[in-house]
Design an enzyme around this catalytic site. Sequence first.
Site, mmCIF file in Angstrom:
data_model
loop_
_atom_site.group_PDB
_atom_site.id
_atom_site.type_symbol
_atom_site.label_atom_id
_atom_site.label_comp_id
_atom_site.label_asym_id
_atom_site.label_seq_id
_atom_site.Cartn_x
_atom_site.Cartn_y
_atom_site.Cartn_z
ATOM 1 N N SER A 49 -7.186 18.891 -15.519
ATOM 2 C CA SER A 49 -7.969 17.955 -14.711
ATOM 3 C C SER A 49 -7.107 17.281 -13.637
ATOM 4 O O SER A 49 -7.632 16.683 -12.705
ATOM 5 C CB SER A 49 -8.588 16.879 -15.607
ATOM 6 O OG SER A 49 -7.564 16.158 -16.262
ATOM 7 N N HIS A 50 -5.789 17.350 -13.774
ATOM 8 C CA HIS A 50 -4.911 16.806 -12.727
ATOM 9 C C HIS A 50 -3.981 17.882 -12.169
ATOM 10 O O HIS A 50 -2.944 17.575 -11.604
ATOM 11 C CB HIS A 50 -4.105 15.619 -13.248
ATOM 12 C CG HIS A 50 -4.945 14.393 -13.407
ATOM 13 N ND1 HIS A 50 -5.587 14.093 -14.580
ATOM 14 C CD2 HIS A 50 -5.289 13.421 -12.536
ATOM 15 C CE1 HIS A 50 -6.267 12.966 -14.428
ATOM 16 N NE2 HIS A 50 -6.105 12.539 -13.204
ATOM 17 N N GLU A 98 -15.407 14.391 -17.609
ATOM 18 C CA GLU A 98 -15.950 14.928 -18.867
ATOM 19 C C GLU A 98 -17.473 14.923 -18.855
ATOM 20 O O GLU A 98 -18.111 15.806 -19.428
ATOM 21 C CB GLU A 98 -15.445 14.105 -20.052
ATOM 22 C CG GLU A 98 -13.938 14.263 -20.287
ATOM 23 C CD GLU A 98 -13.449 13.386 -21.429
ATOM 24 O OE1 GLU A 98 -13.689 13.740 -22.583
ATOM 25 O OE2 GLU A 98 -12.845 12.324 -21.144
#
Lengths: 343, 343
Positions: free
Chosen positions: B45-46, B187
């Site tokens: 996610s990063h 999410e």
Amino acid sequence: MEQTLTFEALRQRIETIFRQAGMNAVQAASLSRVIAAGERDGCKSHGIYRIEGVLRTLKAGKVEGTAKPELDSGSDGAIVRVNARGGFSNPAFELGLPVLADRAKELGLAALVINDCTHFAALWPEVEAVADHGLAAMVMCPSYATVAPAGGTRPLLGTNPFAFGWPRQEREPYVFDFATSVAARGEIELHRRAGKPLPEGWAMDASGRPTTDPEAALAGAMLPFGGHKGSAIGTMIELLAGVMIGDLTSPEVLDFLGTTTLAPFHGELILALSPEKFAAGREGDPFARAEMLFAAIQDQGARLPSQRRFAARQKALTEGIALTGAEVAQLDRLLELGLDAIA
Amino acid sequence: MEQTLTFEALRQRIETIFRQAGMNAVQAASLSRVIAAGERDGCKSHGIYRIEGVLRTLKAGKVEGTAKPELDSGSDGAIVRVNARGGFSNPAFELGLPVLADRAKELGLAALVINDCTHFAALWPEVEAVADHGLAAMVMCPSYATVAPAGGTRPLLGTNPFAFGWPRQEREPYVFDFATSVAARGEIELHRRAGKPLPEGWAMDASGRPTTDPEAALAGAMLPFGGHKGSAIGTMIELLAGVMIGDLTSPEVLDFLGTTTLAPFHGELILALSPEKFAAGREGDPFARAEMLFAAIQDQGARLPSQRRFAARQKALTEGIALTGAEVAQLDRLLELGLDAIA
């Protein structure tokens, strides 16, 4: 017979109890202030109910009732140190506060470290006292090992309280102060006495299984709030306000005391930050901008923390602090018997 | 076609994409480091997923791709200030870090304030960088209004991440880094794409009713973690890392951007504390004592945070970083088209 007292009258009565029990002036005065403040704010769990715990800890020889806290003259930089010399945290805090406030205003932020203290009080009186200097505050300390880390099965962390304050002009500060466990240990005890099951998610039994039985919970472990996130914050508090300041962690406190019925012995960390210094040169007044945030929270029907406590305070300051007949009798008994009142 | 790259090879490829898209050297280098680090740590996610968001924000004119962050020469006391001048937070952090570390070692604690930055990165790279100097760190920043305060019904707080680090000798630091909402916004987006209902307690719909429908949640508000306690911590972050440092709060960020699809513009607060300074004169080495705490946590089967990430890192450093064919194609496309790749 029930009585209604002013804050100062109640405070003096508590102070006299402590003096009669052999505490010195600085310990007795400081403790009487925080206990009377708890009672004034309708915060019964930190009100006169605590007197007996103080005396019990004194009688057990686990706190120095005649300690004179000492400001470390070598305190330099942004760290201010006060050694409580085995006495209570509160007079140590009061000794360090003016130096902390000066240092934070000069440097922008500063820390007050309290070492070798016995701690039983809520953190909000300290947060409010820092805020009275126009400073924001973060306060934290360990406790004794009663909380399992997330994913664990046995007590290790304390209920490690975390408190924060932000100064507001002409009114009480924004303040929160909470245990990093789901519930305070006292709440489990209250369920036990009332014969009521605990809500799910509060605790596990001695074998590490979830339980709603208060007895089993007291013999087992409490759970951190917010799952792994609360557990991480509780661990951070052990590190910063235990290990980092060279004082006991929650498991070490429990080893030292051997019981959770006495007030714990450890250290405390208070960080003070100057909004004026931080905001200098930037657009907008930080205090006015904070009010906009608070208004937006309240506009949607959410409450700011501590408002119930502040309402009780206002009432107490105008109408006095009402004690039941049983409470008055207990104060009289503690005054008369002193340490002999403790089984 | 899938590829396995070294960290440095991946970093350079990302840097080249950003340079081609018009970013200056300092922005491109800094961003490439944190994005490659996310990918290396299995923190998808990063990782490279973020490149597109960076370019989108650049194309929308909401970040200065050629900004040179500026260290405030008037920085004094315990506050170090860096103005990102409308660029990304990361090069501003890198500029301020050595000064922050020196100041914290000298004074015991110090703060780095980053103003006027665009922020999209995880906080753990910064926490780890502070810990590399032997310092503990607390890092926080607002986000955009997507989270309702406890008891409220509408978005006001951000997902306001909070991160902490403690240095460990000869190994990765103790690090946690989490959103103060129950779940990260991404999410909820993943549940929406998968057509899966949300767990209870994550969100409310636009009318303030609890919902498990991801669409309704995205149109409504997310909930803070840990109920009123998490909500209080989220509010503290708005105050300290928004209002106090003279930078935007989450509702102000949303007003400014008008969307949550671009990286938010605000400030960031980094506190660094020196365990050596704090523990000076006390018994016991703080680093050795911290290890005892970590061992006790792990002895009962609980995990320390970030361990999965560190395991992925070790694997990536020995075996390389594996990209799928689709990921390689996307990198190639972004390199070739630059800002034109963004719809």
